[in-house]
Scaffold this motif. Sequence first.
Motif, PDB file in Angstrom:
ATOM      1  N   THR A 171    -100.907  15.818-113.631  1.00 22.26           N
ATOM      2  CA  THR A 171    -100.306  17.131-113.361  1.00 22.26           C
ATOM      3  C   THR A 171     -98.912  17.281-113.966  1.00 22.26           C
ATOM      4  N   TYR A 172     -98.523  16.405-114.889  1.00 25.86           N
ATOM      5  CA  TYR A 172     -97.225  16.538-115.563  1.00 25.86           C
ATOM      6  C   TYR A 172     -97.344  17.699-116.557  1.00 25.86           C
ATOM      7  N   ALA A 173     -97.067  18.899-116.073  1.00 24.89           N
ATOM      8  CA  ALA A 173     -97.411  20.123-116.799  1.00 24.89           C
ATOM      9  C   ALA A 173     -96.675  20.246-118.131  1.00 24.89           C
ATOM     10  N   ASN A 190    -109.548  20.310-128.497  1.00 22.96           N
ATOM     11  CA  ASN A 190    -108.667  21.140-127.661  1.00 22.96           C
ATOM     12  C   ASN A 190    -108.689  20.602-126.244  1.00 22.96           C
ATOM     13  N   HIS A 191    -107.775  21.117-125.421  1.00 21.85           N
ATOM     14  CA  HIS A 191    -107.607  20.603-124.065  1.00 21.85           C
ATOM     15  C   HIS A 191    -107.750  21.713-123.014  1.00 21.85           C
ATOM     16  N   VAL A 192    -108.349  22.837-123.389  1.00 18.32           N
ATOM     17  CA  VAL A 192    -108.366  24.001-122.509  1.00 18.32           C
ATOM     18  C   VAL A 192    -109.082  23.692-121.193  1.00 18.32           C
ATOM     19  N   ALA A 193    -110.249  23.090-121.269  1.00 21.72           N
ATOM     20  CA  ALA A 193    -111.010  22.815-120.042  1.00 21.72           C
ATOM     21  C   ALA A 193    -110.228  21.882-119.125  1.00 21.72           C
ATOM     22  N   ARG A 194    -109.617  20.844-119.698  1.00 21.74           N
ATOM     23  CA  ARG A 194    -108.834  19.907-118.896  1.00 21.74           C
ATOM     24  C   ARG A 194    -107.686  20.625-118.186  1.00 21.74           C
ATOM     25  N   MET A 195    -106.990  21.489-118.907  1.00 19.03           N
ATOM     26  CA  MET A 195    -105.842  22.182-118.315  1.00 19.03           C
ATOM     27  C   MET A 195    -106.270  23.168-117.247  1.00 19.03           C
ATOM     28  N   ALA A 197    -108.800  22.960-115.336  1.00 20.51           N
ATOM     29  CA  ALA A 197    -109.196  22.201-114.149  1.00 20.51           C
ATOM     30  C   ALA A 197    -107.997  21.729-113.347  1.00 20.51           C
ATOM     31  N   LEU A 198    -106.870  21.566-114.007  1.00 20.27           N
ATOM     32  CA  LEU A 198    -105.669  21.070-113.327  1.00 20.27           C
ATOM     33  C   LEU A 198    -104.906  22.169-112.593  1.00 20.27           C
ATOM     34  N   ILE A 199    -105.090  23.423-113.004  1.00 21.44           N
ATOM     35  CA  ILE A 199    -104.272  24.510-112.451  1.00 21.44           C
ATOM     36  C   ILE A 199    -104.317  24.561-110.923  1.00 21.44           C
ATOM     37  N   PRO A 200    -105.485  24.423-110.260  1.00 19.42           N
ATOM     38  CA  PRO A 200    -105.484  24.458-108.786  1.00 19.42           C
ATOM     39  C   PRO A 200    -104.704  23.311-108.148  1.00 19.42           C
ATOM     40  N   ARG A 201    -104.431  22.243-108.913  1.00 21.03           N
ATOM     41  CA  ARG A 201    -103.711  21.089-108.365  1.00 21.03           C
ATOM     42  C   ARG A 201    -102.198  21.261-108.471  1.00 21.03           C
ATOM     43  N   VAL A 202    -101.761  22.332-109.105  1.00 23.81           N
ATOM     44  CA  VAL A 202    -100.333  22.581-109.290  1.00 23.81           C
ATOM     45  C   VAL A 202     -99.917  23.731-108.386  1.00 23.81           C
ATOM     46  N   PRO A 203     -98.804  23.619-107.664  1.00 23.81           N
ATOM     47  CA  PRO A 203     -98.413  24.681-106.714  1.00 23.81           C
ATOM     48  C   PRO A 203     -98.288  26.050-107.377  1.00 23.81           C
ATOM     49  N   ALA A 204     -98.864  27.062-106.744  1.00 23.47           N
ATOM     50  CA  ALA A 204     -98.742  28.435-107.245  1.00 23.47           C
ATOM     51  C   ALA A 204     -97.275  28.860-107.217  1.00 23.47           C
ATOM     52  N   GLY A 205     -96.882  29.621-108.224  1.00 23.11           N
ATOM     53  CA  GLY A 205     -95.513  30.104-108.275  1.00 23.11           C
ATOM     54  C   GLY A 205     -94.489  29.086-108.716  1.00 23.11           C
ATOM     55  N   SER A 206     -94.938  27.920-109.166  1.00 24.20           N
ATOM     56  CA  SER A 206     -94.018  26.848-109.554  1.00 24.20           C
ATOM     57  C   SER A 206     -93.791  26.841-111.058  1.00 24.20           C
ATOM     58  N   GLU A 207     -92.736  26.151-111.462  1.00 26.85           N
ATOM     59  CA  GLU A 207     -92.453  25.975-112.885  1.00 26.85           C
ATOM     60  C   GLU A 207     -93.607  25.238-113.572  1.00 26.85           C
ATOM     61  N   SER A 208     -94.198  24.291-112.867  1.00 29.08           N
ATOM     62  CA  SER A 208     -95.333  23.553-113.439  1.00 29.08           C
ATOM     63  C   SER A 208     -96.500  24.478-113.732  1.00 29.08           C
ATOM     64  N   ARG A 209     -96.737  25.444-112.845  1.00 30.72           N
ATOM     65  CA  ARG A 209     -97.815  26.399-113.088  1.00 30.72           C
ATOM     66  C   ARG A 209     -97.511  27.228-114.341  1.00 30.72           C
ATOM     67  N   VAL A 210     -96.243  27.545-114.552  1.00 25.43           N
ATOM     68  CA  VAL A 210     -95.850  28.305-115.737  1.00 25.43           C
ATOM     69  C   VAL A 210     -96.130  27.496-117.005  1.00 25.43           C
ATOM     70  N   TYR A 211     -95.730  26.240-117.014  1.00 24.85           N
ATOM     71  CA  TYR A 211     -95.957  25.407-118.191  1.00 24.85           C
ATOM     72  C   TYR A 211     -97.441  25.288-118.514  1.00 24.85           C
ATOM     73  N   LEU A 212     -98.257  25.081-117.480  1.00 27.05           N
ATOM     74  CA  LEU A 212     -99.701  24.959-117.715  1.00 27.05           C
ATOM     75  C   LEU A 212    -100.277  26.264-118.251  1.00 27.05           C
ATOM     76  N   ALA A 213     -99.825  27.381-117.707  1.00 25.03           N
ATOM     77  CA  ALA A 213    -100.338  28.674-118.172  1.00 25.03           C
ATOM     78  C   ALA A 213     -99.955  28.925-119.622  1.00 25.03           C
ATOM     79  N   TYR A 214     -98.717  28.606-119.999  1.00 23.24           N
ATOM     80  CA  TYR A 214     -98.331  28.747-121.408  1.00 23.24           C
ATOM     81  C   TYR A 214     -99.175  27.837-122.295  1.00 23.24           C
ATOM     82  N   ALA A 215     -99.466  26.634-121.814  1.00 28.31           N
ATOM     83  CA  ALA A 215    -100.273  25.711-122.605  1.00 28.31           C
ATOM     84  C   ALA A 215    -101.687  26.245-122.809  1.00 28.31           C
TER      85      ALA A 215
END
Length: 526
Positions: A171-173, A190-195, A197-215
Amino acid sequence: MNVASLWQRAETYAKQGQWAAALGAYDSVLDQDPGHVMAMLRASRMALSLGRYRNARDYAVRALAARPQSDEAVLNLARALRLFNEPALLMECLAQSRWPERKSAAWLTEVAMLVSTSGENELAMQLLDLAVQRDARHAPARYFRGVVHMFFGQMDEAEHELEQCIAILPTYAQAHWVLSRLRKATPEDNHVARMKALIPRVPAGSESRVYLAYAVHNESHDLGAFDDSWQALDHACRTKRQLTPHHRPDARRMFEGLMRLCDADFVRAGQAHAAEATPYRPVFVVGMHRSGSTLLEQLLGGHPDVTDGGETYSFASQMRYFADHRNKGVLDAELVRRADQVDYAALGRRFLEHTAGRAKGRAVLTEKLPSNFLNLGFIARALPHARILHMVRDPVDTCFSNLRTMFSDVNTFSYDQRELAEWYGQYRALMAHWHAVMPGRILDVHYDALVADPEGVMRQVLDFCGLPWDAAATTLDRPGAVATASSPQMRGGIIKNRTAAWAPYADKLGPLLEGLAPWRDPLSSP
């Protein structure tokens, strides 16, 4: 009262937000123990909280003179010196810290990050190598090794380190985000499926969620999955906008204040010290972020008489020092309000003294912080011999590129289409003002012309900068780190015939396109 009791009193005041009382108590500690490094560093923080920028810096410099040795004191001092944009003092701090003896991978990694942001990426890698020796499974060390490899154009090594980080901590976004920028995703790689799948494991509204979404956006865009790509980008922007709101009234006051204060007479006053000898000539590369400023600086840096200084806050830091005001970003309305009291001749001399070492004895040092376009009136006043290069790129290309770029805690305007268009309009109006009050001081460099005819445009640029022609200023084939958002694009030559990245999302960009309508002619100078 003894030192321990005074310290406890100061800490209590600080926790309660009583900054003045806390500062007085820390000073009392220093009266009894003048070498108490942590009291100096805490006092520096209190002075900053009270709006006393110069005083805060002075405490940090005193702490450096005390030669701290504990992990905590050295790290806190390094953070302070980075905050005050004192790279030479940061290197001094590190040199006296005996860092090769440090045992903590976390300590070594954070110091490496501070060193890297000061432009010392080779030293940063040495620190990170040692961090991995201390703990091969320290995910942040693996992540930042990947980032520094990317800066040096070592994409295979960067990918390896980022995958190591993700294997340790899935989860190191940020690692996923940097990985998404290294190279173009393909259906086979590509890594789209992997990323996803990780989104639910990252807190909503967090900076980590932002990084994953940009990725997810980056790789989905590469794959032509534009619906998924837009959904991810929209989510990233909405979340980031909540985390880092843009203060529109302050921005308006700032732009209005600049145009009111910095008229032609203000700028001309700098000619009074124009004849002073200088160790080098500064060349400022400015414009909107994502307008091609990194490309221009990298080309200039190929010239044997030029050192490319990278993206620093060197001038902004001097403005903060002389205005005695700490602000986020390059400028704010309060600093503009104080700017008429600044001694610009002294500011110019101090700027040159603090940056001369980075010029490495060459005739020209570039300063490529795009948002220095805000400071051009102050730059012209303080450094009358400076040259100013302004990158001009298609408004929609530029703004959409801002929209899809994660900028940490700066460029807060870039996560909302309307705010982004408003900022762009303010930027264009200010650039028109600068052209009017300092005619001939600014050269507009058009991105499309530069990529189509590097030699023709660079001849104009070198002539404007007072440099002889050299064909080395037309290629990107040279070693060195590129520590900007454009780092992956600076390898492999100038990219020509780029398609409009925004075109697949045109039906989603109504607010941006409407706001940019008055500025859609890319060939006109602002």
